[in-house]
Design a protein around this motif. Structure first.
Motif: not given
Length: 198
Positions: A93-101
């Motif tokens: 996991l390089v960057r977290e986010g909530l709108d998708g992968v």
């Protein structure tokens, strides 16, 4: 070819022994060999590595030789600015986010990070695509608010799409597969990702 990628290969392969062959497994290296990448990626007897940085090339070759694996190592003409995935197996996991992968494979990571800057997307990095890290992908998708997956690979578009679908068989999701044939510069990726998102 990125000269440091080639240098990493030559420095990582074991030297031939004068007293004959030893059992080191089989490591094949292909440069820009998209058809070969596709062939080995469909053969479950092979481990398939797609390192995106010279340090990763060294790690995957030495690891494959040390384990006696049958491994195909796909090199691209590009390199990420920094190595990733050096601490273990699986997707990072390089960057977290909530709108998708977004799953970036090999040297596609840097263009993916630039293309998705400012978007609330988790970015996973893969230097090894076979075996496919089902747990890593499923964990990232379930942590997101939207099960939208963008797969960015240096090979043919959708090379790993079947694995994504099998991993998320019980998770309603959408998938956008992008590959080398799509011209993987950051503008193309950015446009495709923005058009895909809800």
């Amino acid at each position: 070819m990125h000269p440091d990628m080639l240098r990493a290969v030559t420095e990582s392969l074991p030297a031939a022994r004068a007293d004959g062959p030893t059992e080191h497994g089989t490591v094949l290296v292909g440069y820009g060999a998209v058809e070969e990448l596709a062939r080995f990626a469909t053969d479950p007897r092979w481990t398939v590595h797609v390192p995106g940085h010279p340090d990763e090339v060294c790690r995957v070759i030495r690891s494959a030789v040390g384990r006696g694996e049958r491994a195909f190592v796909h090199l691209s003409g590009e390199s990420n600015t920094e190595p990733h995935g050096l601490t273990g197996e699986g997707f990072e996991l390089v960057r977290e986010g909530l709108d998708g992968v977004v799953l970036a494979v090999g040297a596609t990571l840097d263009p993916v990070l630039r293309a998705t800057a400012g978007l609330d997307l988790a970015v996973l990095y893969a230097a090894t695509v076979r075996p496919f890290d089902e747990v890593g992908l499923r964990t990232a998708v379930l942590a997101a608010e939207h099960a939208d997956v963008v797969l960015v690979e240096p090979g043919l578009p959708g090379l790993s799409a079947r694995h994504v679908a099998e991993t998320l068989v019980h998770v309603p999701h959408r998938l956008l597969p992008l590959g080398g044939a799509d011209g993987l510069d950051e503008d193309v990726i950015a446009r495709a990702v923005r058009d895909f998102l809800r």
